[in-house]
Each structure stands twice: as structure tokens, then as C-alpha cells.
Design an enzyme around this catalytic site. Structure first.
Site, PDB file in Angstrom:
ATOM      1  N   HIS A  45      10.915 -59.490 126.552  1.00 57.90           N
ATOM      2  CA  HIS A  45       9.893 -60.237 127.288  1.00 57.90           C
ATOM      3  C   HIS A  45       8.777 -60.665 126.352  1.00 57.90           C
ATOM      4  CE1 HIS A  45       8.257 -56.161 127.052  1.00 57.90           C
ATOM      5  NE2 HIS A  45       7.069 -56.728 127.124  1.00 57.90           N
ATOM      6  N   THR A  47       4.760 -60.720 126.675  1.00 58.82           N
ATOM      7  CA  THR A  47       3.650 -60.314 127.533  1.00 58.82           C
ATOM      8  C   THR A  47       2.695 -61.499 127.679  1.00 58.82           C
ATOM      9  OG1 THR A  47       3.847 -58.028 126.811  1.00 58.82           O
ATOM     10  CG2 THR A  47       1.759 -58.682 127.844  1.00 58.82           C
ATOM     11  N   MET A 120      -1.487 -63.034 120.921  1.00 61.01           N
ATOM     12  CA  MET A 120      -0.449 -63.160 119.912  1.00 61.01           C
ATOM     13  C   MET A 120       0.895 -63.134 120.631  1.00 61.01           C
ATOM     14  SD  MET A 120       0.631 -60.634 116.777  1.00 61.01           S
ATOM     15  CE  MET A 120       1.224 -59.381 117.918  1.00 61.01           C
ATOM     16  N   SER A 124       8.620 -58.023 121.636  1.00 63.46           N
ATOM     17  CA  SER A 124       8.830 -56.743 120.959  1.00 63.46           C
ATOM     18  C   SER A 124      10.321 -56.427 120.903  1.00 63.46           C
ATOM     19  CB  SER A 124       8.091 -55.618 121.686  1.00 63.46           C
ATOM     20  OG  SER A 124       6.707 -55.726 121.453  1.00 63.46           O
ATOM     21  N   TYR A 127       9.923 -50.276 120.183  1.00 65.32           N
ATOM     22  CA  TYR A 127       8.723 -49.493 120.414  1.00 65.32           C
ATOM     23  C   TYR A 127       8.912 -48.172 119.677  1.00 65.32           C
ATOM     24  CZ  TYR A 127       7.460 -52.403 124.545  1.00 65.32           C
ATOM     25  OH  TYR A 127       7.121 -53.411 125.399  1.00 65.32           O
TER      26      TYR A 127
END
Length: 184
Positions: A45, A47, A120, A124, A127
Site C-alpha cells: 500500500h 499510506t 513521502m 513499504s 517492516y
């Protein structure tokens, strides 16, 4: 705000969802990185609105209104980078075009969300709490797992509301709440 909504305030985020074939491509990279470095699984995704507190019914209502007034837009990969904290360990950078930033700005305004840092746009891939050396290895591995990632462009036509308790680093409590198509 709906005065009849007695649901608890929870933490949510708004995500732009790449189309399914692109998500599959990102998932393959993510799986390769998790196999090598660990970390929790999550949906690919971008954000759009970071973590905010609210009641579910109100968040869904605001998401629907925001999505209805944003048209689908194009996202373009510009690189693979490593970050400085858990949720931005290794990621794909996106070109911060007027459309990409404008969609986020519009949604942030709808949710009355003030960013803590400049926007920005990124996807991702991993993590984790890795050393700088491990992050750099993982960044290079991501490039090896998809050698054509730098020429990727894709359309964003859906926004999703996720319940995202950022204190839960297992992500087990994270939950898809609603998906809305842009411009409808």
C-alpha cells in the site's frame, strides 16, 4: 460526528491500493525479504493519511466522501530506499507528482490530519528493526528480486481504511475496514 456511534476511538490509516497485479508483484518482493530478514506480513500500500484516532463510522463516512472527490491517478516508482524506523525499514519510493501529493493532501484535509513530516509517497516492502548494514542488504535484495522495478508505473483507483494500531508490531490487530473506488 454521529452522536449515536458509541464505538471506541481506534487508530486508523488511509491507504492507496495498487491494482492487484502490481500488489502481487510487490508481495513477491516482500515475501523474499521476509524470508531473509523476518518481519510481519502486510498488504502492499501507499499510506495516504497516517495514523489517526477516530470512531469507525465517522472514519468510513469521511473516507467515502474523500474518495468520491479524487480521480484515479498514476504512481511511478523512482527507487528503492531504506529508512530509519520500523515502519519504513525498506521501501519503494514513488515520484511525488502533483497528483500523488494532491490526493494525500485532499484526504488529509478531509480527515483534519496534520502530517508530522513532509509527505513521502512510498510502498513499504519490509517492516523491521534491522541494522543499517542489514537494511542496505535488504534494499539491494529487493532490487535483485525485481530488476525492472524502476520502470514500474501503475494506477491508483482505490483507497482503503485500515485499523492500524501502530503499537502492535506483529500487525495481528490490523484490519481492513472499507475500500472505496476513487471518483465514485
Amino acid at each position: 460526528m454521529d452522536p449515536t456511534d458509541q464505538s471506541p476511538e481506534e487508530v486508523y490509516s488511509v491507504w492507496a491500493l495498487p491494482p492487484e497485479p502490481v500488489r502481487d508483484r510487490f508481495r513477491r518482493i516482500m515475501e523474499g525479504l521476509r524470508a531473509a530478514y523476518g518481519g510481519p506480513a502486510f498488504e502492499p500500500h501507499v499510506t495516504v493519511v497516517g495514523d489517526f484516532r477516530g470512531r469507525r463510522s465517522e472514519a468510513v463516512k469521511v473516507l467515502r466522501a474523500a474518495a468520491a472527490s479524487v480521480q484515479p491517478y498514476t504512481a511511478r516508482v523512482t527507487g528503492v530506499a531504506r529508512g530509519s524506523f520500523f515502519y519504513q525499514c525498506v521501501y519503494i519510493l514513488l515520484d511525488p507528482t502533483a497528483e500523488v501529493v494532491g490526493a494525500s493532501d485532499h484526504c488529509c484535509a478531509n480527515f483534519v490530519y496534520n502530517r508530522k513530516t513532509p509527505y513521502m509517497p512510498h510502498v513499504s516492502l519490509l517492516y523491521g528493526d534491522l541494522t543499517d548494514e542489514e537494511k542496505e542488504e535488504a534494499r539491494k535484495k529487493a532490487e535483485e528480486l525485481d530488476k525492472d522495478i524502476y520502470v514500474l508505473e501503475f494506477e491508483i483507483s482505490e483507497l482503503a481504511l485500515y485499523r492500524t494500531d501502530t503499537t502492535d508490531k506483529t500487525l495481528e490487530s490490523w484490519e481492513l475496514v472499507e475500500v472505496c473506488h476513487l471518483g465514485s
